[in-house]
Design an enzyme around this catalytic site. Structure first.
Site, PDB file in Angstrom:
ATOM      1  N   TYR A 141      39.474  29.717  29.049  1.00  0.00           N
ATOM      2  CA  TYR A 141      38.922  28.418  28.637  1.00  0.00           C
ATOM      3  C   TYR A 141      38.454  28.435  27.186  1.00  0.00           C
ATOM      4  O   TYR A 141      38.081  27.399  26.635  1.00  0.00           O
ATOM      5  CB  TYR A 141      37.748  28.018  29.547  1.00  0.00           C
ATOM      6  CG  TYR A 141      38.199  27.498  30.880  1.00  0.00           C
ATOM      7  CD1 TYR A 141      39.010  28.277  31.704  1.00  0.00           C
ATOM      8  CD2 TYR A 141      37.851  26.238  31.332  1.00  0.00           C
ATOM      9  CE1 TYR A 141      39.445  27.815  32.927  1.00  0.00           C
ATOM     10  CE2 TYR A 141      38.286  25.767  32.553  1.00  0.00           C
ATOM     11  CZ  TYR A 141      39.084  26.561  33.340  1.00  0.00           C
ATOM     12  OH  TYR A 141      39.519  26.103  34.559  1.00  0.00           O
TER      13      TYR A 141
ATOM     14  N   ASP B  49      41.864  36.424  45.422  1.00  0.00           N
ATOM     15  CA  ASP B  49      42.748  35.801  46.422  1.00  0.00           C
ATOM     16  C   ASP B  49      42.227  36.042  47.842  1.00  0.00           C
ATOM     17  O   ASP B  49      42.228  35.140  48.683  1.00  0.00           O
ATOM     18  CB  ASP B  49      44.213  36.247  46.262  1.00  0.00           C
ATOM     19  CG  ASP B  49      44.385  37.732  46.006  1.00  0.00           C
ATOM     20  OD1 ASP B  49      43.364  38.428  45.903  1.00  0.00           O
ATOM     21  OD2 ASP B  49      45.532  38.193  45.915  1.00  0.00           O
TER      22      ASP B  49
ATOM     23  N   ASP C 141      36.378  27.729  38.496  1.00  0.00           N
ATOM     24  CA  ASP C 141      36.889  26.362  38.564  1.00  0.00           C
ATOM     25  C   ASP C 141      37.641  26.151  39.887  1.00  0.00           C
ATOM     26  O   ASP C 141      37.407  25.178  40.619  1.00  0.00           O
ATOM     27  CB  ASP C 141      37.819  26.127  37.362  1.00  0.00           C
ATOM     28  CG  ASP C 141      38.005  24.659  37.038  1.00  0.00           C
ATOM     29  OD1 ASP C 141      37.489  23.817  37.775  1.00  0.00           O
ATOM     30  OD2 ASP C 141      38.682  24.361  36.034  1.00  0.00           O
TER      31      ASP C 141
HETATM   32  O1  LIG Z   1      37.242  19.632  31.444  1.00  0.00           O
HETATM   33  C1  LIG Z   1      38.117  19.378  32.255  1.00  0.00           C
HETATM   34  O2  LIG Z   1      38.944  18.486  32.057  1.00  0.00           O
HETATM   35  C2  LIG Z   1      38.198  20.101  33.563  1.00  0.00           C
HETATM   36  C3  LIG Z   1      36.956  20.878  33.864  1.00  0.00           C
HETATM   37  C4  LIG Z   1      36.859  21.226  35.275  1.00  0.00           C
HETATM   38  O3  LIG Z   1      37.776  21.101  36.055  1.00  0.00           O
HETATM   39  C5  LIG Z   1      35.586  21.742  35.784  1.00  0.00           C
HETATM   40  O4  LIG Z   1      34.683  21.969  35.014  1.00  0.00           O
HETATM   41  O5  LIG Z   1      35.474  21.930  36.991  1.00  0.00           O
HETATM   42 MG   LIG Z   2      37.245  21.789  38.028  1.00  0.00          MG
END
Ligand SMILES: O=C(O)CCC(=O)C(=O)O
Ligand SMILES: [Mg+2]
Ligand SMILES: NC(=O)C1=CN([C@@H]2O[C@H](COP(=O)(O)OP(=O)(O)OC[C@H]3O[C@@H](n4cnc5c(N)ncnc54)[C@H](OP(=O)(O)O)[C@@H]3O)[C@@H](O)[C@H]2O)C=CC1
Length: 415
Positions: A162, A280, A304
């Site tokens: 990220y 997983d 996420d």
């Molecule tokens: O920033 C985004 O577009 C996605 C972020 C995301 O999916 C999250 O933080 O859970």
């Molecule tokens: Mg998300």
């Protein structure tokens, strides 16, 4: 502090952090908020109404939030002009007032702007994304025993892929990096070098340790049973594997954890177990034996995926809350786990529960427990009376379909 375009609120107090880490919250704090793109226009007013009603009821009018609108996303472009998706004013406001809340913001896939959500977390160094996942009785769920899921995810929020260090194939930067990897470092396993895009995955000692430390501190304060490090360290040995090793190091060196048997699992003096699981396997075990997991510490991408998967187990992302916190500076921006759901924009249809429960987390963070309890009570009542928005209604028998704003009102009625 000065703003380029925002008008500093003339009433209300500023939340401060003391040396000992606690917050000083007056009776009339200023709370900056971002409405959000897409369904932000629906869920943010519902959230504010529920919070204001709970605060009024809990404290007989002696406490009040002074909402301060700040901008990001499409509304920022309207207010500040072309290409200003995240104005400095907004970051300054979150820094100055310490505690804030935001609706979801759009991120186009592929080209265009990078995620504003990720940018806010990185720029304010909000290193812990905290997402509690618990079951509210009556919520429709795809699993047989949703009540067995009670976890709090600590997702590292500033590193991993990220960080946005990516080079698209065909660009000079991509070629330079590929040449370096192949010629200088002897990389032989880029399967199709001519057409590969590349991404870099930074995972650091500092980033890992501050996240795992926060997760263990949380487990101690909240008297939880275990902290599990979720990683794919068998494949990504020096990034995800190191996350696991550094996580155990924190437990042993900073919290006096004793190794159990051959290790690497260990136990804190108060009995909290620190363990690890491969990502997983974890994703199947949250379905088959969720009661074995409690506090979860993991990296950005795993966090996420895990957030949405766990949210689904207890009834969907319509009610999964979250917070982005820097436990050192005290700055915290609360936000829903879901996105902007653009197809529902402005229809007064979606579930505002996720943002409302994020506000509940915010009230607890501020020490306004009584107001937070009232909202949870109202939400539980609305769900058990089967008076819910479309996402729950379509999965429940004999439920009454409510609009987004009506569901907010139902929560207020049930407080
Ligand atoms: O920033 C985004 O577009 C996605 C972020 C995301 O999916 C999250 O933080 O859970
Ligand atoms: Mg998300
Ligand atoms: N923190 C943030 O601000 C985040 C922003 N995003 C951004 O949001 C945009 C859209 O992303 P997308 O992948 O479609 O994911 P979304 O979370 O926006 O929506 C996916 C689906 O989830 C369900 N859903 C989402 N929110 C609600 C709600 N409040 N109530 C009920 N159901 C809900 C809907 O399901 P159904 O169709 O079944 O009704 C919806 O179609 C993208 O630009 C993405 O980058 C994504 C995640 C987080």
């Amino acid at each position: 502090m000065s703003f380029e375009k925002l008008e500093k609120p003339s009433v209300g107090s500023v939340i401060k952090k003391k040396e000992d880490g606690s917050l000083v919250v007056g009776d009339d704090p200023i709370i900056p908020f971002i409405e959000g793109d897409g369904i932000g226009i629906d869920i943010t007013p519902a959230m504010k109404h529920v919070v204001d009603s709970a605060v009024e009821k809990a404290y007989d009018g002696k406490k009040k939030i002074n909402w301060f609108e700040v901008y990001a996303g499409e509304k920022a472009v309207e207010e500040y002009g072309d290409d200003t998706w995240l104005p400095e004013d907004t970051l300054t406001a979150f820094q100055e007032y310490l505690v804030g809340i935001k609706g979801p913001l759009t991120t186009p896939v592929g080209g265009g702007i990078r995620s504003l959500n990720v940018a806010i977390r990185q720029k304010l160094d909000l290193f812990a994304c905290v997402r509690p996942v618990k079951y509210y009785t009556g919520t429709p769920s795809p699993v047989k025993h949703p009540e067995k899921t009670d976890m709090v995810i600590f997702r590292e929020n500033t590193e991993d892929i990220y960080a946005g260090i990516e080079y698209q194939t065909g660009t000079p930067e991509n070629k330079k990096l590929k040449d370096f990897l192949i010629d200088e470092l002897g990389a032989t396993s880029i399967r199709f070098p001519e057409t590969s895009s590349l991404g870099i995955k930074p995972i650091s000692i500092e980033g890992t340790k501050r996240l795992v430390r926060s997760a263990i501190n949380y487990a101690i304060e909240e008297e939880r049973d275990s902290v599990t490090l979720v990683h794919k360290g068998n494949i990504m040995k020096f990034t995800e594997g190191s996350f696991k090793n550094w996580g155990y190091e924190v437990a042993r060196e900073e919290f006096d954890a004793e190794v159990i048997g051959e290790g690497p699992w260990c136990k804190l003096p108060n009995g909290i177990v620190v363990k690890d699981v491969i990502a997983d396997a974890f994703l199947q075990q949250i379905l088959t034996r969720p009661d074995e997991y409690d506090v979860i510490a993991t990296m950005n991408l795993n966090g996420d995926y895990v957030s949405d998967a766990l949210a689904a187990c207890v009834g969907g992302i319509g009610i999964a809350p979250g917070a982005n916190i820097n436990y050192n500076s005290g700055i915290a921006v609360f936000e829903a786990t879901h996105g902007t759901a653009p197809k529902y924009t402005g229809q007064d249809k979606v579930n505002p529960g996720s943002l409302i429960l994020s506000a509940v987390m915010m009230l607890r963070y501020m020490g306004w427990k009584e107001a937070a309890d009232l909202i949870e009570k109202g939400l539980e009542k609305a769900i058990s009376n089967k008076r819910v928005t479309y996402d729950f209604e379509r999965l429940m028998e004999d439920a009454t379909l409510l609009k987004c704003s009506e569901f907010g009102e139902e929560i207020v009625k049930g407080m």
